[in-house]
Design a protein around this motif. Structure first.
Motif, mmCIF file in Angstrom:
data_model
loop_
_atom_site.group_PDB
_atom_site.id
_atom_site.type_symbol
_atom_site.label_atom_id
_atom_site.label_comp_id
_atom_site.label_asym_id
_atom_site.label_seq_id
_atom_site.Cartn_x
_atom_site.Cartn_y
_atom_site.Cartn_z
ATOM 1 N N HIS A 46 1.323 -2.801 8.513
ATOM 2 C CA HIS A 46 0.527 -1.644 8.100
ATOM 3 C C HIS A 46 1.033 -0.379 8.795
ATOM 4 O O HIS A 46 1.295 -0.404 10.006
ATOM 5 C CB HIS A 46 -0.944 -1.899 8.473
ATOM 6 N N PRO A 47 1.156 0.741 8.059
ATOM 7 C CA PRO A 47 1.635 1.982 8.683
ATOM 8 C C PRO A 47 0.822 2.387 9.927
ATOM 9 O O PRO A 47 1.390 2.938 10.877
ATOM 10 C CB PRO A 47 1.481 3.023 7.575
ATOM 11 N N CYS B 160 -7.846 5.094 0.906
ATOM 12 C CA CYS B 160 -7.467 4.461 2.181
ATOM 13 C C CYS B 160 -7.868 5.404 3.318
ATOM 14 O O CYS B 160 -7.460 6.568 3.319
ATOM 15 C CB CYS B 160 -5.960 4.215 2.198
ATOM 16 N N HIS C 38 -5.152 7.592 4.905
ATOM 17 C CA HIS C 38 -4.192 8.360 4.093
ATOM 18 C C HIS C 38 -3.927 9.793 4.593
ATOM 19 O O HIS C 38 -2.791 10.246 4.513
ATOM 20 C CB HIS C 38 -4.561 8.324 2.593
ATOM 21 N N CYS D 124 -1.154 9.279 7.106
ATOM 22 C CA CYS D 124 -0.097 8.311 6.814
ATOM 23 C C CYS D 124 1.134 9.003 6.231
ATOM 24 O O CYS D 124 1.028 9.757 5.257
ATOM 25 C CB CYS D 124 -0.631 7.265 5.823
ATOM 26 N N ARG E 148 3.449 7.593 4.644
ATOM 27 C CA ARG E 148 3.918 6.911 3.431
ATOM 28 C C ARG E 148 2.871 6.941 2.314
ATOM 29 O O ARG E 148 3.001 6.225 1.315
ATOM 30 C CB ARG E 148 4.290 5.465 3.777
ATOM 31 N N ALA E 149 1.839 7.787 2.494
ATOM 32 C CA ALA E 149 0.757 7.833 1.502
ATOM 33 C C ALA E 149 1.284 8.286 0.138
ATOM 34 O O ALA E 149 2.155 9.149 0.054
ATOM 35 C CB ALA E 149 -0.326 8.791 1.984
ATOM 36 N N CYS F 249 -3.300 6.435 -2.927
ATOM 37 C CA CYS F 249 -3.888 6.148 -1.607
ATOM 38 C C CYS F 249 -5.141 6.990 -1.350
ATOM 39 O O CYS F 249 -6.015 6.582 -0.601
ATOM 40 C CB CYS F 249 -2.860 6.414 -0.516
ATOM 41 N N CYS G 137 -3.222 -2.269 2.434
ATOM 42 C CA CYS G 137 -2.301 -1.166 2.175
ATOM 43 C C CYS G 137 -1.626 -1.353 0.815
ATOM 44 O O CYS G 137 -1.190 -2.459 0.474
ATOM 45 C CB CYS G 137 -1.250 -1.130 3.290
ATOM 46 N N TYR G 138 -1.532 -0.250 0.047
ATOM 47 C CA TYR G 138 -0.924 -0.311 -1.285
ATOM 48 C C TYR G 138 0.569 -0.642 -1.270
ATOM 49 O O TYR G 138 1.129 -1.006 -2.295
ATOM 50 C CB TYR G 138 -1.147 1.020 -2.013
#
Ligand code: SF4
Length: 340
Positions: free
Chosen positions: A259-260, A297, A300, A303, A305-306, A311, A329-330
């Motif tokens: 997970h990020p 999320c 997000h 994040c 990488r959102a 997200c 996480c997507y």
């Protein structure tokens, strides 16, 4: 795992309805703890780890309320059957038998847990007599044995001490003695070493590990300290804003986080192997105010990488990302979903 868990927290939601709005302190938390396993629950302040622990013991203060979900505890005499702690009256005799008897708590601050006007012995004996059918003399013997088990020297003498006569480390040992005296199956340790110095902290962690192994107890170890988690836990639950971001075996979480949020947390820890004079990465932004939890999320806004439009729209499910490892996480959307 084919073995059944001793404790199963399932989609737990605990909300605080305040004049200013609703704080969704715990918002759909699920994890299991097995016999003899140490589960570390880690997260920053306000992530909901302590409210989760209080829900297991049904000691959430009003206006906090369990809205949904279950906390299932296996029966001591029939581990295939479960008691639903969330369905119990929080002041009833069923939960009082579990609190301190089946599940014991080691609080952060022993001074707040012990009364200064009674000896530690009297307070530990009272807890023993509440959960077992023994007289005062027998309770005193059990108490002395528990003080000795936690490494307190001269337990026959110290049993008649008041908390203010003991050092911070001895007080912490006394509270652990009270917790183990009734032979619980599950110990909840809520940041048990935060209020003590580093040397004593190492001794208390060693003691908890020894007691856990000797008695094959399960422990829920709650902390914000990833170093303590690495030392103590076999399984780790990473929480953020009332949700589980990732959970998995300790090696996977530390050496192969998916997970990020877990990745960012681990990158921000100083390490002896890291190049000197290089600035440590930090997680950008700050934790949103609990009244303004972001949609989608919860991580997000911070994040890197959102994905916009995804997200920030819907909550991701928990996806299987390894052996007993799950990430909400997507990025893992194509993977198998975690279902009970
Ligand atoms: Fe980042 Fe999106 Fe995964 Fe949340 S779901 S951690 S915002 S990539």
């Amino acid at each position: 795992m084919t073995e059944k868990p001793i404790l199963s927290v399932r989609d737990l939601k605990v909300y605080f309805h305040l004049d200013e709005g609703t704080v969704k302190s715990v918002d759909g938390v699920s994890f299991d703890a097995y016999k003899g396993q140490v589960v570390g629950i880690v997260g920053e302040s306000g992530c909901g780890k302590s409210v989760t622990m209080k829900s297991v013991l049904r000691i959430v203060e009003p206006p906090g309320k369990i809205m949904e979900g279950q906390v299932l505890l296996s029966k001591r005499d029939n581990p295939d059957e479960y008691l639903d702690i969330t369905a119990m009256n929080e002041k009833g005799k069923d939960i009082r038998a579990i609190r301190g008897g089946e599940i014991a708590l080691i609080p952060q601050e022993p001074m707040a847990a012990f009364s200064p006007i009674h000896t530690i012995g009297n307070q530990i004996m009272e807890a023993i007599m509440l959960h077992s059918d023994v007289n005062k003399k027998e309770a005193r013997e059990i108490c002395i044995r528990a003080l000795s088990a936690v490494g307190m020297s001269m337990p026959e003498k110290r049993v008649d001490s008041y908390t203010w006569q003991l050092s911070g480390g001895l007080r912490q040992r006394a509270i652990i003695a009270m917790a183990i005296a009734s032979n619980p199956r599950l110990l909840i340790a809520d940041e048990p070493t935060t209020a003590i110095d580093v040397t004593t902290q190492a001794q208390i962690l060693r003691l908890l590990k020894d007691l856990q192994q000797e008695r094959n107890m399960s422990i829920l170890f709650i902390t914000h300290d990833l170093g303590v988690i690495a030392q103590m836990a076999q399984y780790v639950v990473v929480m953020y804003l009332g949700r589980v971001m990732e959970k998995g075996p300790v090696d996977a979480i530390f050496h192969n986080p998916k997970h990020p949020y877990t990745q960012a947390l681990l990158q921000s820890i100083p390490s002896a192997q890291k190049t000197t004079k290089v600035k440590l990465p930090t997680i950008s932004g700050s934790i949103p105010h609990p009244f303004n939890k972001p949609k989608g999320c919860p991580f997000h806004p911070r994040c890197t990488r959102a994905v916009n439009g995804k997200c920030n729209r819907d909550l991701p499910s928990e996806f299987v990302v390894g052996d007993q490892q799950f990430a909400s996480c997507y990025l893992y959307e194509g993977n198998e979903e975690f279902v009970r």
